[in-house]
Design a protein around this motif. Structure first.
Motif, PDB file in Angstrom:
ATOM      1  N   THR A 140      44.550  40.582  50.119  1.00 42.70           N
ATOM      2  CA  THR A 140      44.687  39.137  50.243  1.00 42.70           C
ATOM      3  C   THR A 140      46.127  38.770  50.551  1.00 42.70           C
ATOM      4  OG1 THR A 140      44.266  37.002  49.175  1.00 42.70           O
ATOM      5  CG2 THR A 140      45.192  38.734  47.795  1.00 42.70           C
ATOM      6  N   ASP A 141      46.300  37.546  51.054  1.00 42.90           N
ATOM      7  CA  ASP A 141      47.655  37.018  51.244  1.00 42.90           C
ATOM      8  C   ASP A 141      47.792  35.655  50.556  1.00 42.90           C
ATOM      9  OD1 ASP A 141      46.114  35.413  52.859  1.00 42.90           O
ATOM     10  OD2 ASP A 141      47.348  35.649  54.660  1.00 42.90           O
ATOM     11  N   HIS A 142      46.847  35.353  49.629  1.00 43.38           N
ATOM     12  CA  HIS A 142      46.841  34.028  49.006  1.00 43.38           C
ATOM     13  C   HIS A 142      46.464  34.122  47.532  1.00 43.38           C
ATOM     14  CE1 HIS A 142      46.148  29.738  48.460  1.00 43.38           C
ATOM     15  NE2 HIS A 142      46.615  29.543  49.675  1.00 43.38           N
ATOM     16  N   HIS A 143      47.179  33.365  46.718  1.00 46.20           N
ATOM     17  CA  HIS A 143      46.917  33.387  45.274  1.00 46.20           C
ATOM     18  C   HIS A 143      45.567  32.780  44.904  1.00 46.20           C
ATOM     19  CE1 HIS A 143      47.812  29.081  45.106  1.00 46.20           C
ATOM     20  NE2 HIS A 143      48.872  29.326  45.853  1.00 46.20           N
ATOM     21  N   ALA A 144      44.930  32.071  45.838  1.00 44.39           N
ATOM     22  CA  ALA A 144      43.593  31.534  45.548  1.00 44.39           C
ATOM     23  C   ALA A 144      42.588  32.646  45.294  1.00 44.39           C
ATOM     24  CB  ALA A 144      43.113  30.660  46.712  1.00 44.39           C
ATOM     25  N   ASP A 145      42.915  33.868  45.726  1.00 42.52           N
ATOM     26  CA  ASP A 145      42.003  34.998  45.552  1.00 42.52           C
ATOM     27  C   ASP A 145      42.179  35.710  44.215  1.00 42.52           C
ATOM     28  OD1 ASP A 145      40.540  34.830  47.917  1.00 42.52           O
ATOM     29  OD2 ASP A 145      42.083  35.859  49.066  1.00 42.52           O
ATOM     30  N   ILE A 146      42.906  35.121  43.285  1.00 46.21           N
ATOM     31  CA  ILE A 146      43.076  35.729  41.967  1.00 46.21           C
ATOM     32  C   ILE A 146      41.732  36.073  41.318  1.00 46.21           C
ATOM     33  CG2 ILE A 146      43.801  35.235  39.585  1.00 46.21           C
ATOM     34  CD1 ILE A 146      46.300  33.883  40.778  1.00 46.21           C
ATOM     35  N   PRO A 147      40.700  35.201  41.369  1.00 48.05           N
ATOM     36  CA  PRO A 147      39.403  35.572  40.780  1.00 48.05           C
ATOM     37  C   PRO A 147      38.802  36.833  41.399  1.00 48.05           C
ATOM     38  CG  PRO A 147      39.489  33.215  41.173  1.00 48.05           C
ATOM     39  CD  PRO A 147      40.692  33.801  41.853  1.00 48.05           C
ATOM     40  N   VAL A 148      38.996  37.012  42.704  1.00 43.05           N
ATOM     41  CA  VAL A 148      38.503  38.211  43.385  1.00 43.05           C
ATOM     42  C   VAL A 148      39.323  39.432  42.967  1.00 43.05           C
ATOM     43  CG1 VAL A 148      38.208  39.332  45.631  1.00 43.05           C
ATOM     44  CG2 VAL A 148      37.603  36.919  45.351  1.00 43.05           C
ATOM     45  N   LEU A 202      53.338  35.666  45.133  1.00 39.79           N
ATOM     46  CA  LEU A 202      53.486  36.921  44.408  1.00 39.79           C
ATOM     47  C   LEU A 202      53.653  36.673  42.912  1.00 39.79           C
ATOM     48  CD1 LEU A 202      53.908  39.995  44.315  1.00 39.79           C
ATOM     49  CD2 LEU A 202      56.323  39.594  44.836  1.00 39.79           C
ATOM     50  N   ALA A 203      54.493  35.709  42.555  1.00 45.32           N
ATOM     51  CA  ALA A 203      54.746  35.403  41.147  1.00 45.32           C
ATOM     52  C   ALA A 203      53.474  34.926  40.448  1.00 45.32           C
ATOM     53  CB  ALA A 203      55.839  34.350  41.035  1.00 45.32           C
ATOM     54  N   ALA A 258      48.918  40.014  35.139  1.00 46.94           N
ATOM     55  CA  ALA A 258      49.795  40.858  34.308  1.00 46.94           C
ATOM     56  C   ALA A 258      49.939  42.253  34.900  1.00 46.94           C
ATOM     57  CB  ALA A 258      49.275  40.925  32.875  1.00 46.94           C
ATOM     58  N   ILE A 259      50.191  42.308  36.193  1.00 44.31           N
ATOM     59  CA  ILE A 259      50.360  43.583  36.881  1.00 44.31           C
ATOM     60  C   ILE A 259      51.556  43.509  37.827  1.00 44.31           C
ATOM     61  CG2 ILE A 259      47.896  44.140  36.876  1.00 44.31           C
ATOM     62  CD1 ILE A 259      47.967  43.307  39.917  1.00 44.31           C
ATOM     63  N   ARG A 260      52.014  44.667  38.263  1.00 40.26           N
ATOM     64  CA  ARG A 260      52.958  44.744  39.362  1.00 40.26           C
ATOM     65  C   ARG A 260      52.139  44.937  40.628  1.00 40.26           C
ATOM     66  NH1 ARG A 260      58.118  43.400  39.718  1.00 40.26           N
ATOM     67  NH2 ARG A 260      58.564  45.190  41.056  1.00 40.26           N
ATOM     68  N   ALA A 261      52.200  43.985  41.532  1.00 38.43           N
ATOM     69  CA  ALA A 261      51.347  44.018  42.720  1.00 38.43           C
ATOM     70  C   ALA A 261      51.850  45.056  43.729  1.00 38.43           C
ATOM     71  CB  ALA A 261      51.305  42.651  43.366  1.00 38.43           C
ATOM     72  N   THR A 262      50.903  45.615  44.461  1.00 37.36           N
ATOM     73  CA  THR A 262      51.223  46.499  45.577  1.00 37.36           C
ATOM     74  C   THR A 262      51.301  45.660  46.842  1.00 37.36           C
ATOM     75  OG1 THR A 262      50.048  48.329  44.524  1.00 37.36           O
ATOM     76  CG2 THR A 262      50.519  48.532  46.888  1.00 37.36           C
ATOM     77  N   ILE A 263      52.465  45.670  47.469  1.00 35.30           N
ATOM     78  CA  ILE A 263      52.705  44.801  48.615  1.00 35.30           C
ATOM     79  C   ILE A 263      52.627  45.587  49.922  1.00 35.30           C
ATOM     80  CG2 ILE A 263      54.396  43.298  49.751  1.00 35.30           C
ATOM     81  CD1 ILE A 263      55.464  42.617  46.974  1.00 35.30           C
ATOM     82  N   LEU A 264      51.935  45.025  50.897  1.00 37.00           N
ATOM     83  CA  LEU A 264      51.868  45.585  52.239  1.00 37.00           C
ATOM     84  C   LEU A 264      52.643  44.665  53.174  1.00 37.00           C
ATOM     85  CD1 LEU A 264      48.075  46.520  52.294  1.00 37.00           C
ATOM     86  CD2 LEU A 264      50.008  48.040  51.832  1.00 37.00           C
TER      87      LEU A 264
END
Length: 204
Positions: free
Chosen positions: A162-170, A187-188, A195-201
């Protein structure tokens, strides 16, 4: 989503009277754009005006015309790295589905141009209303979950991009999560919610 908005703006400009009608409504509907809770109403009105007198089949033809009008065609929408990653998953035998807030007619046409029409798609749909088209199901945020489930792609999921925080439920229902060139605020919000460190592409 961003290109979907661009498509509807193109539809409005395609016939000057449509754009004129939207502009004429701004004194009444314009203030509603200032609040998140009411922003949807002027946007829905603009979509209705853009599709007034048009069927879903006509919308698909216009999506084709719109994509052909772009300087780089579908290549101006898709990220090459994203297509490569998707094809890699398919080559490995993974079950892949694209879930997008983009309207289905446009998303299907874009995938066909990219040679990805074989990839299952779950997208936003429209329904007839007073001579035009209005939103039916919006494949966005938490609503992606029941829409994906209805199409046979129920959670949990192995991987989500994803590239959007709206996808947090997914993302919550996915084992691996990848963020595509996220903005700092996005990202924040995701890292705080999960509560994770995200993997960024870094694809952009």
């Amino acid at each position: 989503m961003g290109h979907c908005r661009s498509f509807f703006r193109w539809l409005l400009r395609h016939d000057p009277w449509r754009l004129a009608l939207v502009l004429a409504s701004l004194p009444v509907l314009g203030p509603l754009l200032l609040l998140r809770s009411t922003r949807k109403w002027p946007i829905r009105f603009a979509v209705w005006v853009a599709t007034l007198g048009r069927t879903t089949d006509a919308l698909a033809s216009l999506a084709e015309e719109h994509i052909r009008s772009l300087p780089m065609g579908h290549a101006s929408v898709f990220l090459p790295a994203g297509i490569e990653q998707l094809q890699a998953h398919i080559a490995q035998g993974d079950k892949v589905v694209i879930a997008t807030g983009c309207v289905e007619a446009l998303a299907q046409t874009l995938l066909r141009h990219a040679g990805l029409s074989h990839v299952p798609l779950v997208a936003s749909s429209l329904r007839p209303f007073l001579g035009g088209l209005v939103r039916d199901q919006h494949c966005f945020g938490p609503n992606k979950i029941p829409m994906l489930s209805a199409r046979g792609f129920a959670p949990p999921w192995a991987v989500a991009y994803t590239d959007h925080h709206a996808d947090i439920p997914v993302l919550r229902l996915s084992s691996e999560r990848y963020l595509i060139s996220p903005k700092a605020k996005c990202l924040a919000r995701i890292e705080q919610a999960l509560a994770i460190r995200a993997t960024i592409l870094a694809w952009r």
